[in-house]
Design an enzyme around this catalytic site. Structure first.
Site, short mmCIF file in Angstrom:
data_model
loop_
_atom_site.label_atom_id
_atom_site.label_comp_id
_atom_site.label_asym_id
_atom_site.label_seq_id
_atom_site.Cartn_x
_atom_site.Cartn_y
_atom_site.Cartn_z
CB CYS A 112 -17.04 48.57 31.26
SG CYS A 112 -15.40 49.64 30.98
CB VAL A 135 -12.77 46.29 28.82
CG1 VAL A 135 -12.83 45.22 28.65
CG2 VAL A 135 -13.58 46.53 29.63
N1 LIG Z 1 -9.17 54.33 31.82
C1 LIG Z 1 -9.30 53.79 31.53
C2 LIG Z 1 -10.42 52.76 32.20
C3 LIG Z 1 -10.92 51.32 31.72
C4 LIG Z 1 -11.66 50.81 33.07
O1 LIG Z 1 -11.67 50.90 33.67
N2 LIG Z 1 -12.19 49.60 32.66
C5 LIG Z 1 -12.35 48.47 33.61
C6 LIG Z 1 -14.32 47.86 33.51
S1 LIG Z 1 -15.12 49.33 33.66
C7 LIG Z 1 -11.29 47.45 33.23
O2 LIG Z 1 -11.03 46.87 32.84
N3 LIG Z 1 -10.87 47.07 34.61
C8 LIG Z 1 -10.04 46.31 34.67
C9 LIG Z 1 -10.23 45.42 36.23
O3 LIG Z 1 -11.22 45.01 36.52
O4 LIG Z 1 -9.18 44.61 36.75
C10 LIG Z 1 -10.20 53.28 30.20
O5 LIG Z 1 -10.26 55.08 30.12
O6 LIG Z 1 -10.45 52.92 29.75
#
Ligand SMILES: N[C@@H](CCC(=O)N[C@@H](CS)C(=O)NCC(=O)O)C(=O)O
Length: 232
Positions: A28, A68
């Site tokens: 990520c 995350v």
């Molecule tokens: N706006 C968030 C975006 C974080 C994000 O989108 N991380 C992804 C992984 S790359 C995630 O956790 N996705 C949750 C999911 O797939 O349900 C940040 O800056 O922390």
């Protein structure tokens, strides 16, 4: 503690008092932002990887968005990458990553926040093969900014928060070649120097993946079966 991602139904790995924990996913880019801050500031911490398609219940209890990076220490939980990174910079000693001048800090935050457009375009291009023109337009702004600042966005001597916040997408840029696109040094001379300089940074070297690993992950993700534990 296992590096392998924790899944639904797994037991909560007990957290000792005073220990800082980051919930992460190895590929990520947002989690990478905060992991880079942890490395750059040498902050002792433990890493717990979570399976984002089969999230553990205890993870969702801590962060209802299930995203995350998420930080946990004692009774505190923090999520959103830029907020996690800023919290670490505010609370932990070591290299100060954020400028103390409020105007400079605001300028840097603007560059970090508006980079979301470039990050979105990057994934859209990988998904659809759409033309790279708009992404190039976004990146021109960063190239120009670097020409005024030096080797790093933080100046000539050391990287600052903005360097670490933008880096994850530059580590992944080679993926565009799969769609037949390449950014050239002639178009982005300052960004090219910056990328080379960033690759030498111990924090970057410690947690980076090579292009083949990134490609493997992105393909597995596209096929609906993300290989979070690839290589473990
Ligand atoms: N706006 C968030 C975006 C974080 C994000 O989108 N991380 C992804 C992984 S790359 C995630 O956790 N996705 C949750 C999911 O797939 O349900 C940040 O800056 O922390």
């Amino acid at each position: 503690m296992s590096q392998k991602s924790y899944v639904t139904g797994s037991a909560y790995p007990p957290l000792e008092n005073g220990v800082l924990r980051i919930y992460s996913m190895r590929f990520c880019p947002y989690a990478q932002r905060t992991r880079l801050v942890l490395q750059q500031k040498n902050i002792p911490h433990e890493n717990v990887n979570v399976h984002l398609k089969k999230k553990p219940e205890w993870f969702l209890e801590r962060n209802p968005f299930g995203s995350v990076p998420t930080l946990e220490i004692n009774d505190k939980v923090i999520y959103e990458s830029n907020i996690c990174s800023q919290y670490l910079d505010d609370v932990y000693p070591g290299d100060k990553l954020t400028p103390s001048d409020p105007y400079q800090k605001a300028r840097d935050q603007m560059l970090i926040d508006t980079f979301g457009k470039a990050a979105g375009l990057f994934y859209k291009i990988l998904r659809t093969g759409e033309d790279i023109g708009e992404l190039k337009k976004c990146l021109e702004r960063y190239d120009k900014e670097l020409s005024k600042r030096g080797k790093y966005f933080g100046g000539n001597n050391k990287p600052c928060m903005i360097d670490l916040a933008l880096w994850p997408w530059f580590e992944r840029l080679e993926q565009l070649e799969e769609k037949g696109f390449k950014l050239t040094e002639a178009e982005f001379p300052n960004l090219f120097v910056w990328v080379k300089t960033m690759y030498q940074l111990p924090a970057v070297k410690t947690i980076m993946f090579d292009n083949a690993s990134h490609m493997h992950f992105i393909k597995s993700n596209r096929e609906g079966n993300p290989d979070y534990d690839f290589g473990l």
